[in-house]
Design a protein around this motif. Sequence first.
Motif, PDB file in Angstrom:
ATOM      1  N   ASN A  59       1.394  -3.241 -11.700  1.00 46.45           N
ATOM      2  CA  ASN A  59       0.685  -2.431 -10.722  1.00 46.45           C
ATOM      3  C   ASN A  59       1.030  -2.881  -9.309  1.00 46.45           C
ATOM      4  O   ASN A  59       1.403  -2.093  -8.458  1.00 46.45           O
ATOM      5  N   LYS A  60       0.942  -4.196  -9.105  1.00 52.85           N
ATOM      6  CA  LYS A  60       1.171  -4.708  -7.740  1.00 52.85           C
ATOM      7  C   LYS A  60       2.052  -5.951  -7.786  1.00 52.85           C
ATOM      8  O   LYS A  60       1.705  -6.945  -8.418  1.00 52.85           O
ATOM      9  N   LYS A  82      11.871  -0.877  -9.140  1.00 53.71           N
ATOM     10  CA  LYS A  82      11.487   0.503  -8.822  1.00 53.71           C
ATOM     11  C   LYS A  82      12.375   1.492  -9.568  1.00 53.71           C
ATOM     12  O   LYS A  82      11.891   2.500 -10.094  1.00 53.71           O
ATOM     13  N   THR A  84       4.324  -0.174  -9.494  1.00 56.68           N
ATOM     14  CA  THR A  84       3.664   0.883  -8.722  1.00 56.68           C
ATOM     15  C   THR A  84       3.735   0.599  -7.231  1.00 56.68           C
ATOM     16  O   THR A  84       4.068   1.469  -6.439  1.00 56.68           O
ATOM     17  N   HIS A  85       3.417  -0.653  -6.862  1.00 61.47           N
ATOM     18  CA  HIS A  85       3.290  -0.955  -5.438  1.00 61.47           C
ATOM     19  C   HIS A  85       3.888  -2.325  -5.146  1.00 61.47           C
ATOM     20  O   HIS A  85       3.542  -3.303  -5.804  1.00 61.47           O
ATOM     21  N   VAL A 122       4.252  -5.142  -2.174  1.00 65.09           N
ATOM     22  CA  VAL A 122       3.809  -5.591  -0.846  1.00 65.09           C
ATOM     23  C   VAL A 122       4.789  -6.651  -0.352  1.00 65.09           C
ATOM     24  O   VAL A 122       5.113  -7.592  -1.074  1.00 65.09           O
ATOM     25  N   LYS A 153      10.743  -1.747   4.486  1.00 61.44           N
ATOM     26  CA  LYS A 153       9.895  -0.557   4.324  1.00 61.44           C
ATOM     27  C   LYS A 153      10.756   0.701   4.458  1.00 61.44           C
ATOM     28  O   LYS A 153      10.651   1.644   3.665  1.00 61.44           O
ATOM     29  N   ASP A 180       6.460  -1.081  -0.308  1.00 59.83           N
ATOM     30  CA  ASP A 180       5.643   0.075   0.032  1.00 59.83           C
ATOM     31  C   ASP A 180       4.753  -0.207   1.220  1.00 59.83           C
ATOM     32  O   ASP A 180       4.281   0.706   1.896  1.00 59.83           O
ATOM     33  N   SER A 181       4.460  -1.486   1.439  1.00 54.54           N
ATOM     34  CA  SER A 181       3.630  -1.882   2.580  1.00 54.54           C
ATOM     35  C   SER A 181       3.940  -3.333   2.897  1.00 54.54           C
ATOM     36  O   SER A 181       4.582  -4.024   2.102  1.00 54.54           O
TER      37      SER A 181
END
Lengths: 309, 309
Positions: free
Chosen positions: A13-14, A32, A38-39, A41, A54, A60-61
């Motif tokens: 997920n992260k 990816k 999913t995400h 950081v 980014k 993603d962030s």
Amino acid sequence: MKNDETSVRPRFNKVVLIGVGLIGGSFALSLKKANAVTHVVGLDRHLASLEAAKQLNFIDSFTEDIASAVQDADLIVIATPVAQTEKILSAIYPYLGANTLVTDVGSTKADVVRAARNALHEKIAQFVPAHPIAGREKNGPEAAIDDLYVGKKVVITRLAENSDQAVELVAQAWRACGAIIHHLSSEEHDQVFASVSHLPHLLAYALVDDIAAKPHADRLFQYAASGFRDFTRIAGSSPEMWRDISLANRDAILEELDSYSAKLKQLRASLEANDSAGLEAIYSRAQTARLNWITAIEAAEAQNRDGGD
Amino acid sequence: MKNDETSVRPRFNKVVLIGVGLIGGSFALSLKKANAVTHVVGLDRHLASLEAAKQLNFIDSFTEDIASAVQDADLIVIATPVAQTEKILSAIYPYLGANTLVTDVGSTKADVVRAARNALHEKIAQFVPAHPIAGREKNGPEAAIDDLYVGKKVVITRLAENSDQAVELVAQAWRACGAIIHHLSSEEHDQVFASVSHLPHLLAYALVDDIAAKPHADRLFQYAASGFRDFTRIAGSSPEMWRDISLANRDAILEELDSYSAKLKQLRASLEANDSAGLEAIYSRAQTARLNWITAIEAAEAQNRDGGD
């Protein structure tokens, strides 16, 4: 694919990526591409690198707040020069939840394990040390590519404290990137890579610096050709990263350097004595050994392509 | 093409190729591709190589009779390991007509010039020494390709006795193969190539032989990756050829080896003292020098493609 392990697709997920350069960026891009995350950081010393990462869509962030980044993460990947590992793990430690795994991509392992033990204390079982055997001549987020690890080895140097499950999850992440998992102890790892990777880097850096310091360096470089280009390719690697690796694996590298220097001395003596047979013996043994090696890796690569184990 | 010289197409009726391996074979294939030669005669120590060369169509016939081979030849190209040059030129000498030019492809030049003076006496003006800066990992007639020299440098180390016309004809042959002509004295040539080619070959052979001699060599080779592959590519070169080059250019190579060994000693001292800044300084200078070099050769290649001079 006959290898059952490779058919397990992880889904994170992260993922927190600390260090958004070539190695970390390529890992994120590959995850990816495999639809395994999913995400992502990003954290990095350099804001410009985060903005590039980014822009390149492999994070993603990004944030400067390590507490919020670490919270609820499935996997934290440390992809910085190895000397930063302890500081980063110490910063993570207070916020590290029981369901979060941490791994790294460092080219040395004994020092990374020491750093992890110093920093993570009773949470040490959550850290699975790893080293992907892949790289490019270029550095930085712009150098990241989504197939850097396809068919490449990743060496996991598991700790006694690691659960099978933790090791398997990190292995799955790398397999999702196309990599092949190997296991060594951290000491075996460092000794092997001092010989076949760290020493060659030192030798290549030394040759280019030696030539560049000569008064007629411009003329020398003018006639340097493809053999020189290949021989010195690894001297295009990040000086900071290789400074850290050199120091982290100092003792093993010194040992390899001394062994190599003794060989050079032998070769020099043969040359000075016009010992034609002695020179040819060294060159022939080397040519044969390299040919056998190339043949073996090509056979292994063919087997991997065919889905063998 | 803006360079007028490149527009002159030579046409050789008969070229004699002594040594039908990678370098000579690629020269013959390139001349044939450029439609610059009618008939290529091969000579070689190995009958199997001659038969392969004939099969590969880069020689049209072969012989063991040097007298008939040399007769009426426009150009004789010596493409053997350099230690054989004097013996071959001595064998050619009695039959060498006034309208025949002789050239070579040796990676060392001072010794080749000495050999030529010893062998050719009053016919020395007919010998134009040359060195194409190109190669492949593979050897032998089967490795010959018709574009090996495209965009590559050929260094001509002309003798005081050579006529402009003789030098220009050899230059035209190489330009027909796609090469770019450079001029150096034989001493300049040998000093330059000791540094950027001969020494790296010695270093690569030494590394592979050092590793191959270790008791755990198999494990080491198992983890050697692309950086090692590139660094050691030149250790796949012909041991006999590099034995000859090493001995032929011994003094210059010993000097470069000593300079390099001093740099390694400095690097070793920095590593042993944990001198982080000292290590990074060496690595950074090397990385920058190599980047500048790559940038310069890429610019030069782009200019060549655009037909600039």
